[in-house]
Design a protein around this motif. Structure first.
Motif, PDB file in Angstrom:
ATOM      1  N   VAL A 136     -38.630  22.658 -16.450  1.00 51.25           N
ATOM      2  CA  VAL A 136     -39.483  23.062 -15.402  1.00 51.25           C
ATOM      3  C   VAL A 136     -38.658  24.117 -14.435  1.00 51.25           C
ATOM      4  N   LEU A 137     -37.519  23.904 -14.294  1.00 45.86           N
ATOM      5  CA  LEU A 137     -36.704  25.066 -13.626  1.00 45.86           C
ATOM      6  C   LEU A 137     -36.567  26.175 -14.328  1.00 45.86           C
ATOM      7  N   ALA A 138     -36.181  26.160 -15.660  1.00 36.88           N
ATOM      8  CA  ALA A 138     -35.848  27.180 -16.333  1.00 36.88           C
ATOM      9  C   ALA A 138     -37.221  28.307 -16.173  1.00 36.88           C
ATOM     10  N   TYR A 139     -38.641  27.375 -16.453  1.00 37.62           N
ATOM     11  CA  TYR A 139     -39.654  28.266 -16.337  1.00 37.62           C
ATOM     12  C   TYR A 139     -40.067  28.834 -14.977  1.00 37.62           C
ATOM     13  N   GLU A 140     -39.332  28.205 -13.785  1.00 42.26           N
ATOM     14  CA  GLU A 140     -39.561  28.638 -12.443  1.00 42.26           C
ATOM     15  C   GLU A 140     -38.734  29.999 -12.509  1.00 42.26           C
ATOM     16  N   ILE A 141     -37.647  29.853 -13.002  1.00 47.22           N
ATOM     17  CA  ILE A 141     -36.721  31.073 -13.120  1.00 47.22           C
ATOM     18  C   ILE A 141     -37.388  32.375 -13.922  1.00 47.22           C
ATOM     19  N   VAL A 142     -38.043  31.899 -14.979  1.00 46.95           N
ATOM     20  CA  VAL A 142     -38.801  32.995 -15.937  1.00 46.95           C
ATOM     21  C   VAL A 142     -39.920  33.504 -15.040  1.00 46.95           C
ATOM     22  N   ARG A 143     -40.718  32.720 -14.295  1.00 46.81           N
ATOM     23  CA  ARG A 143     -41.793  33.136 -13.663  1.00 46.81           C
ATOM     24  C   ARG A 143     -41.283  34.367 -12.629  1.00 46.81           C
ATOM     25  N   GLN A 144     -40.203  33.833 -11.959  1.00 44.15           N
ATOM     26  CA  GLN A 144     -39.837  34.804 -10.904  1.00 44.15           C
ATOM     27  C   GLN A 144     -39.248  36.174 -11.647  1.00 44.15           C
ATOM     28  N   ARG A 145     -38.692  35.966 -12.488  1.00 42.66           N
ATOM     29  CA  ARG A 145     -38.040  37.139 -13.330  1.00 42.66           C
ATOM     30  C   ARG A 145     -39.114  38.078 -13.758  1.00 42.66           C
ATOM     31  N   HIS A 171     -30.354  13.876 -28.064  1.00 42.45           N
ATOM     32  CA  HIS A 171     -31.975  14.404 -28.149  1.00 42.45           C
ATOM     33  C   HIS A 171     -32.217  15.400 -26.948  1.00 42.45           C
ATOM     34  N   ASN A 172     -31.743  15.135 -25.673  1.00 41.26           N
ATOM     35  CA  ASN A 172     -31.779  15.693 -24.463  1.00 41.26           C
ATOM     36  C   ASN A 172     -31.172  17.026 -24.830  1.00 41.26           C
ATOM     37  N   LEU A 199     -37.256  13.013 -13.587  1.00 44.74           N
ATOM     38  CA  LEU A 199     -37.678  13.447 -14.901  1.00 44.74           C
ATOM     39  C   LEU A 199     -36.668  13.240 -15.549  1.00 44.74           C
ATOM     40  N   ASN A 200     -37.057  13.158 -17.023  1.00 42.14           N
ATOM     41  CA  ASN A 200     -36.275  13.368 -18.226  1.00 42.14           C
ATOM     42  C   ASN A 200     -35.353  14.694 -17.794  1.00 42.14           C
ATOM     43  N   ALA A 201     -34.000  14.621 -18.257  1.00 40.93           N
ATOM     44  CA  ALA A 201     -33.221  15.641 -18.037  1.00 40.93           C
ATOM     45  C   ALA A 201     -33.476  17.218 -18.670  1.00 40.93           C
ATOM     46  N   SER A 202     -33.962  16.880 -19.912  1.00 40.29           N
ATOM     47  CA  SER A 202     -34.611  18.122 -20.686  1.00 40.29           C
ATOM     48  C   SER A 202     -35.869  18.757 -19.968  1.00 40.29           C
ATOM     49  N   SER A 212     -27.401  14.540 -15.632  1.00 38.36           N
ATOM     50  CA  SER A 212     -28.230  13.356 -16.392  1.00 38.36           C
ATOM     51  C   SER A 212     -29.007  12.968 -15.523  1.00 38.36           C
ATOM     52  N   GLU A 213     -30.110  12.030 -16.188  1.00 41.44           N
ATOM     53  CA  GLU A 213     -31.009  11.433 -15.327  1.00 41.44           C
ATOM     54  C   GLU A 213     -30.298  10.312 -14.300  1.00 41.44           C
ATOM     55  N   GLY A 214     -29.191   9.532 -14.800  1.00 39.64           N
ATOM     56  CA  GLY A 214     -28.737   8.634 -14.222  1.00 39.64           C
ATOM     57  C   GLY A 214     -27.702   9.122 -13.174  1.00 39.64           C
TER      58      GLY A 214
END
Length: 248
Positions: free
Chosen positions: A235-244, A110-111, A227-230, A199-201
């Motif tokens: 969150v990080l992917a959209y920080e990259i998008v914001r900066q791009r 699911h992740n 946070l859950n891995a997904s 992974s979270e663990g």
């Protein structure tokens, strides 16, 4: 781990799966069995770099749905894998710096599906997973991706650290999600980039982390520790998008 209908049982069926070009993610063989058909299957598995596990008859019996496994059970991917080169070419075709998502120790289907979905929506050019300690492209992954698996390529590599080193040579740099890293808002995440999520663990493994250029921490103010891995990947992917996008 969920395999559903990708189970292939019996010697002839498994051998034909390999010879037909089907992507076999994992192979389980009766420990100590060395007859001709099994040796043929093991040769095919070695040729394709399939992860092979030698297990007891009791384990195979537990895994078997048909109860006619003949000492061998394989699990095939529901979807085909891409090559990392395909992702780089897609980025070049769009005139964009490469943006790849690399996953370390993600074993929950699911992740993985949710991360493929996020990668698609964030404009990443592909997702890279390792052969070991990772879920493959099962039907559950496909369902969790909400169709994104049809558009965002997923590549499987023998060694994540080696893949990072090779990509660094052509100009990518890498940031991994890590609670002990620098706050993500203070990092420059523009340009050709690989986002590494664990992974979270266990998080990102030590060797993979050592090959990354930066570790990024997501600011958290709640009462739980991660946070859950997904979600972290999103969150990080959209920080990259914001900066791009050049947004302040």
């Amino acid at each position: 781990m969920s395999y559903e209908e990708m189970a292939i049982e019996g010697r002839n069926a498994v051998l034909e799966a390999f010879r037909s070009g089907k992507t076999v993610d994992k192979l389980f063989v009766l420990d100590g069995c060395q007859d001709g058909p099994i040796r043929s299957i093991l040769r095919e598995a070695k040729k394709y770099g399939t992860v092979t596990h030698y297990v007891s008859r009791e384990r195979l019996n537990q895994m078997s749905e048909s109860k006619k496994h003949q000492g061998v059970i394989a699990y095939a991917a529901a979807y085909g894998y891409a090559q990392v080169e395909d992702m780089l070419q897609a980025a070049a075709k769009k005139g964009e710096p490469p943006f790849l998502v690399l996953l370390d120790n993600i074993e929950d289907p699911h992740n993985l599906g949710a991360i493929i979905r996020t990668a698609n929506l964030a404009g990443a050019h592909g997702v890279i997973i390792p052969k070991r300690r990772a879920v493959g492209l099962t039907a559950t992954v496909a369902k969790a991706s909400a169709g994104a698996i049809n558009y965002t390529p997923v590549a499987k590599v023998a060694n994540l650290s080696s893949a990072i080193k090779e990509l660094k040579e052509i100009g990518l740099w890498f940031v991994c999600a890590d609670m002990g890293g620098s706050p993500m808002y203070g990092l420059d995440l523009k340009g050709p980039i690989g986002l590494v999520v664990g992974s979270e663990g266990g998080g990102v493994s030590r060797l993979v982390k050592e090959n990354c250029d930066f570790a990024a921490a997501i600011p958290m103010a709640g009462d739980i520790d991660s946070l859950n891995a997904s979600v972290a990947a999103g969150v990080l992917a959209y920080e990259i998008v914001r900066q791009r996008l050049g947004k302040p």
